[in-house]
Design an enzyme around this catalytic site. Structure first.
Site, PDB file in Angstrom:
ATOM      1  N   CYS A 105       5.161  10.605  -6.299  1.00 44.30           N
ATOM      2  CA  CYS A 105       5.289   9.702  -5.151  1.00 44.30           C
ATOM      3  C   CYS A 105       5.619   8.287  -5.585  1.00 44.30           C
ATOM      4  O   CYS A 105       6.017   7.465  -4.767  1.00 44.30           O
ATOM      5  CB  CYS A 105       4.003   9.716  -4.315  1.00 44.30           C
ATOM      6  SG  CYS A 105       2.580   9.068  -5.208  1.00 44.30           S
ATOM      7  N   ASP A 125       3.555   6.032  -6.565  1.00 46.43           N
ATOM      8  CA  ASP A 125       2.489   5.072  -6.295  1.00 46.43           C
ATOM      9  C   ASP A 125       1.767   4.673  -7.580  1.00 46.43           C
ATOM     10  O   ASP A 125       1.640   5.470  -8.502  1.00 46.43           O
ATOM     11  CB  ASP A 125       1.479   5.664  -5.302  1.00 46.43           C
ATOM     12  CG  ASP A 125       2.100   5.846  -3.930  1.00 46.43           C
ATOM     13  OD1 ASP A 125       3.211   5.326  -3.724  1.00 46.43           O
ATOM     14  OD2 ASP A 125       1.475   6.495  -3.078  1.00 46.43           O
ATOM     15  N   CYS A 160       0.193   4.557  -0.988  1.00 45.41           N
ATOM     16  CA  CYS A 160      -0.030   5.012   0.378  1.00 45.41           C
ATOM     17  C   CYS A 160      -1.425   4.616   0.868  1.00 45.41           C
ATOM     18  O   CYS A 160      -2.276   4.180   0.093  1.00 45.41           O
ATOM     19  CB  CYS A 160       0.122   6.530   0.429  1.00 45.41           C
ATOM     20  SG  CYS A 160      -1.252   7.379  -0.349  1.00 45.41           S
ATOM     21  N   CYS A 205      -3.913  11.679  -4.175  1.00 48.66           N
ATOM     22  CA  CYS A 205      -4.172  10.233  -4.134  1.00 48.66           C
ATOM     23  C   CYS A 205      -5.573   9.950  -4.679  1.00 48.66           C
ATOM     24  O   CYS A 205      -5.790   8.941  -5.364  1.00 48.66           O
ATOM     25  CB  CYS A 205      -4.047   9.711  -2.718  1.00 48.66           C
ATOM     26  SG  CYS A 205      -2.627  10.379  -1.815  1.00 48.66           S
TER      27      CYS A 205
HETATM   28 FE1  FES Z   1       1.046   8.914  -3.726  1.00 54.43          FE
HETATM   29 FE2  FES Z   1      -0.859   8.811  -2.013  1.00 54.43          FE
HETATM   30  S1  FES Z   1       1.124   9.553  -1.662  1.00 54.43           S
HETATM   31  S2  FES Z   1      -0.956   8.222  -4.063  1.00 54.43           S
END
Ligand code: FES
Length: 145
Positions: free
Chosen positions: A34, A36, A59, A103
């Protein structure tokens, strides 16, 4: 599954946000899928996490899990903080939708990364203490994906 009220509350009002100027351990982890990124700052004194903060570029669930993880390790010994699992973070938030479990893994790994950095700064190899860091794609991951 919708987000629990606790997740929404920690997302809207995250605890312990920002950099910790006198941190003696900083850990950054990212999820390659993702994109992140989560960074944890810890201030350790006498083996106790006296203070902790985070910065998360990610997110809403990543922000909520970072926030809860900081609350769960604050004031704990390093050993106790290393016992923190992503499941415990999720339970404290009354659950996460299945697609958001990874996450919470980021939050667990970010704490471990910060503790590893703390040991590295002391000249101690963290691997025997903290173990290998991993992301959610790996088999060792506790999130069950
Ligand atoms: Fe990547 Fe939540 S979607 S940490």
């Amino acid at each position: 599954m919708a987000y629990s009220e606790k997740v929404m509350e920690h997302f809207a009002n995250p605890r312990n946000v920002g950099e910790l100027p006198d941190a003696n351990g900083i850990g950054e982890v990212g999820n390659p899928k993702c994109g992140d990124i989560m960074r944890m700052y810890i201030k350790v004194e006498d083996n106790v996490i006296k203070d902790v903060s985070f910065k998360t570029f990610g997110c809403g669930a990543a922000i909520a899990t970072s926030s809860m993880a900081t609350e769960l390790v604050k004031g704990k010994t390093i050993d106790e903080a290393l016992q923190l699992t992503n499941r415990a973070v999720m339970e404290a938030l009354d659950g996460l939708p299945p697609v958001k479990v990874h996450c919470s893994v980021l939050a667990e790994q970010a704490i471990k990364a910060a503790v590893s950095d703390y040991y590295r700064r002391l000249g101690v190899d963290p691997t025997p203490i903290v173990g290998e860091l991993h992301d959610c794609e790996e088999k060792a991951c506790a999130c069950g994906h």
